[in-house]
Design a protein around this motif. Structure first.
Motif, PDB file in Angstrom:
ATOM      1  N   LEU A  97     -36.880  22.599 -23.028  1.00  0.00           N
ATOM      2  CA  LEU A  97     -36.062  22.433 -21.825  1.00  0.00           C
ATOM      3  C   LEU A  97     -35.339  21.091 -21.835  1.00  0.00           C
ATOM      4  N   LEU A  98     -35.992  20.061 -22.407  1.00  0.00           N
ATOM      5  CA  LEU A  98     -35.395  18.729 -22.428  1.00  0.00           C
ATOM      6  C   LEU A  98     -34.521  18.477 -23.644  1.00  0.00           C
ATOM      7  N   THR A  99     -34.709  19.239 -24.703  1.00  0.00           N
ATOM      8  CA  THR A  99     -33.966  18.964 -25.935  1.00  0.00           C
ATOM      9  C   THR A  99     -32.934  20.022 -26.287  1.00  0.00           C
ATOM     10  N   GLU A 100     -33.121  21.264 -25.804  1.00  0.00           N
ATOM     11  CA  GLU A 100     -32.243  22.345 -26.233  1.00  0.00           C
ATOM     12  C   GLU A 100     -31.459  22.993 -25.095  1.00  0.00           C
ATOM     13  N   ASN A 101     -31.963  22.863 -23.877  1.00  0.00           N
ATOM     14  CA  ASN A 101     -31.322  23.518 -22.741  1.00  0.00           C
ATOM     15  C   ASN A 101     -30.458  22.501 -22.005  1.00  0.00           C
ATOM     16  N   SER A 102     -29.150  22.542 -22.231  1.00  0.00           N
ATOM     17  CA  SER A 102     -28.249  21.540 -21.651  1.00  0.00           C
ATOM     18  C   SER A 102     -28.246  21.580 -20.127  1.00  0.00           C
ATOM     19  N   ALA A 103     -28.391  22.780 -19.553  1.00  0.00           N
ATOM     20  CA  ALA A 103     -28.406  22.885 -18.092  1.00  0.00           C
ATOM     21  C   ALA A 103     -29.614  22.162 -17.514  1.00  0.00           C
ATOM     22  N   TYR A 104     -30.774  22.381 -18.120  1.00  0.00           N
ATOM     23  CA  TYR A 104     -31.979  21.704 -17.660  1.00  0.00           C
ATOM     24  C   TYR A 104     -31.900  20.211 -17.915  1.00  0.00           C
ATOM     25  N   GLN A 105     -31.332  19.822 -19.050  1.00  0.00           N
ATOM     26  CA  GLN A 105     -31.198  18.402 -19.372  1.00  0.00           C
ATOM     27  C   GLN A 105     -30.486  17.659 -18.259  1.00  0.00           C
ATOM     28  N   GLU A 106     -29.383  18.208 -17.842  1.00  0.00           N
ATOM     29  CA  GLU A 106     -28.581  17.547 -16.810  1.00  0.00           C
ATOM     30  C   GLU A 106     -29.317  17.474 -15.484  1.00  0.00           C
ATOM     31  N   LEU A 107     -29.993  18.556 -15.123  1.00  0.00           N
ATOM     32  CA  LEU A 107     -30.675  18.597 -13.831  1.00  0.00           C
ATOM     33  C   LEU A 107     -31.943  17.749 -13.808  1.00  0.00           C
ATOM     34  N   LEU A 108     -32.605  17.638 -14.978  1.00  0.00           N
ATOM     35  CA  LEU A 108     -33.857  16.881 -15.029  1.00  0.00           C
ATOM     36  C   LEU A 108     -33.648  15.393 -15.286  1.00  0.00           C
ATOM     37  N   ALA A 109     -32.489  15.020 -15.798  1.00  0.00           N
ATOM     38  CA  ALA A 109     -32.236  13.627 -16.176  1.00  0.00           C
ATOM     39  C   ALA A 109     -32.567  12.624 -15.071  1.00  0.00           C
ATOM     40  N   PRO A 110     -32.217  12.864 -13.795  1.00  0.00           N
ATOM     41  CA  PRO A 110     -32.520  11.864 -12.754  1.00  0.00           C
ATOM     42  C   PRO A 110     -34.010  11.562 -12.600  1.00  0.00           C
ATOM     43  N   PHE A 111     -34.860  12.509 -12.981  1.00  0.00           N
ATOM     44  CA  PHE A 111     -36.301  12.307 -12.826  1.00  0.00           C
ATOM     45  C   PHE A 111     -36.882  11.412 -13.913  1.00  0.00           C
ATOM     46  N   PHE A 112     -36.122  11.187 -14.989  1.00  0.00           N
ATOM     47  CA  PHE A 112     -36.643  10.406 -16.110  1.00  0.00           C
ATOM     48  C   PHE A 112     -35.836   9.137 -16.370  1.00  0.00           C
ATOM     49  N   GLN A 113     -35.001   8.763 -15.427  1.00  0.00           N
ATOM     50  CA  GLN A 113     -34.201   7.555 -15.602  1.00  0.00           C
ATOM     51  C   GLN A 113     -35.004   6.315 -15.229  1.00  0.00           C
ATOM     52  N   PRO A 114     -34.728   5.170 -15.887  1.00  0.00           N
ATOM     53  CA  PRO A 114     -35.399   3.913 -15.501  1.00  0.00           C
ATOM     54  C   PRO A 114     -35.125   3.580 -14.033  1.00  0.00           C
ATOM     55  N   MET A 115     -36.089   2.940 -13.416  1.00  0.00           N
ATOM     56  CA  MET A 115     -35.952   2.602 -12.001  1.00  0.00           C
ATOM     57  C   MET A 115     -34.883   1.534 -11.780  1.00  0.00           C
ATOM     58  N   SER A 116     -34.756   0.627 -12.731  1.00  0.00           N
ATOM     59  CA  SER A 116     -33.819  -0.484 -12.614  1.00  0.00           C
ATOM     60  C   SER A 116     -32.403  -0.047 -12.965  1.00  0.00           C
ATOM     61  N   GLN A 117     -31.447  -0.402 -12.120  1.00  0.00           N
ATOM     62  CA  GLN A 117     -30.056  -0.084 -12.400  1.00  0.00           C
ATOM     63  C   GLN A 117     -29.559  -0.831 -13.626  1.00  0.00           C
ATOM     64  N   GLU A 118     -30.050  -2.063 -13.813  1.00  0.00           N
ATOM     65  CA  GLU A 118     -29.647  -2.854 -14.980  1.00  0.00           C
ATOM     66  C   GLU A 118     -30.114  -2.195 -16.263  1.00  0.00           C
ATOM     67  N   LEU A 119     -31.355  -1.688 -16.278  1.00  0.00           N
ATOM     68  CA  LEU A 119     -31.881  -1.022 -17.465  1.00  0.00           C
ATOM     69  C   LEU A 119     -31.194   0.324 -17.704  1.00  0.00           C
ATOM     70  N   LEU A 120     -30.847   1.006 -16.632  1.00  0.00           N
ATOM     71  CA  LEU A 120     -30.126   2.271 -16.774  1.00  0.00           C
ATOM     72  C   LEU A 120     -28.753   2.019 -17.388  1.00  0.00           C
ATOM     73  N   SER A 121     -28.109   0.940 -16.953  1.00  0.00           N
ATOM     74  CA  SER A 121     -26.817   0.574 -17.518  1.00  0.00           C
ATOM     75  C   SER A 121     -26.949   0.213 -18.992  1.00  0.00           C
ATOM     76  N   TRP A 122     -28.057  -0.483 -19.350  1.00  0.00           N
ATOM     77  CA  TRP A 122     -28.310  -0.853 -20.748  1.00  0.00           C
ATOM     78  C   TRP A 122     -28.479   0.388 -21.613  1.00  0.00           C
ATOM     79  N   VAL A 123     -29.215   1.363 -21.098  1.00  0.00           N
ATOM     80  CA  VAL A 123     -29.444   2.605 -21.845  1.00  0.00           C
ATOM     81  C   VAL A 123     -28.127   3.332 -22.104  1.00  0.00           C
TER      82      VAL A 123
END
Length: 257
Positions: A97-123
């Motif tokens: 679901l995280l590596t092959e399903n693009s629809a799930y990737q997009e929808l699940l991405a917010p749940f696995f993002q770094p808490m810090s905006q600075e670190l998210l920008s770095w990524v």
């Protein structure tokens, strides 16, 4: 789990080798008052073993013990195989679901993002990547990127799902040498930089030498293993497992780190 499975398989092999060196049959011990008599049984009849043949009785006793240990280990190994097989199936479904399903990737991405905006920008910022041997980038990982081995897929998956910001094969200059660590990582709370190198063919002598040289280069530039440098290793006989990866992530980036 995998390490226990390997231990059981080695023990079963050792048991089988010992059994080949021992006499056939079963030892029966019969109590007669305060005395014990030994008998050899072939499944149909019993033969008395005199005290002078104690060594023979000892070998039969060892055979009996090893046969029982073999039964226990085989049941344990069977249970582990069942657990690992079903765990792998469930894990693979989640991974897909995280590596092959693009629809799930997009929808699940917010749940696995770094808490810090600075670190998210770095990524999400562009960086100089390793452009060598692009044909080796054939394993789909998280964040719609490709890595060079299945083990690196497991590491990237574990980092991503634990909200650990990382870059794959980001350029790093150490002295006059440019290298590309497998993973350049930022601590999710402090922002400190860590590097993770996975050495996947340590049973190949030349590869092992190159791995040692690379670690030496890090240490010469004051990046030390077990401090800012995380290292993992595997061979064909001893592959890395997700349990080991998760323990390392908890140690370096968990709440108590």
């Amino acid at each position: 789990m995998l390490s226990e499975k390997r231990r059981l398989e080695k023990e079963l092999q050792c048991i089988q080798e010992q059994l080949c060196q021992l006499p056939d049959g079963k030892l029966n011990c019969v109590h007669n008052g305060n005395r014990i008599k030994w008998y050899h049984s072939d499944g149909h009849s019993q033969t008395y073993i005199p005290k002078a043949q104690k060594e023979y009785a000892e070998k039969l006793a060892l055979r009996g013990y090893l046969l029982e240990l073999q039964k226990y280990d085989e049941k344990e190994n069977e249970a582990l195989n069942f657990y690992l097989r079903h765990t792998a199936e469930n894990q693979n479904k989640a991974m897909r679901l995280l590596t092959e399903n693009s629809a799930y990737q997009e929808l699940l991405a917010p749940f696995f993002q770094p808490m810090s905006q600075e670190l998210l920008s770095w990524v999400n910022s562009p960086y100089n990547k390793n452009n060598n041997y692009p044909d080796q980038l054939k394993y789909k990982a998280c964040k719609d990127e490709y890595v060079r081995s299945k083990s690196e897929v497991l590491i990237s998956m574990a980092l991503y799902t634990n909200k650990i910001p990382y870059r794959y094969e980001c350029e790093l200059t150490l002295g006059n040498v440019v290298i590309y660590p497998d993973f350049t990582i930022r601590h999710p709370r402090t922002g400190e930089v860590f590097y993770w190198e996975h050495f996947g063919m340590m049973d190949v002598p030349q590869y092992a030498k190159s791995a040692a040289d690379k670690i030496m280069l890090y240490t010469q530039n004051r990046i030390y293993p077990d401090e800012k440098l995380i290292t993992t290793y595997e061979t064909k006989e001893q592959p890395i497992d997700t349990g080991k990866i998760q323990k390392l992530i908890a140690y370096y980036f968990g709440e108590d780190s």
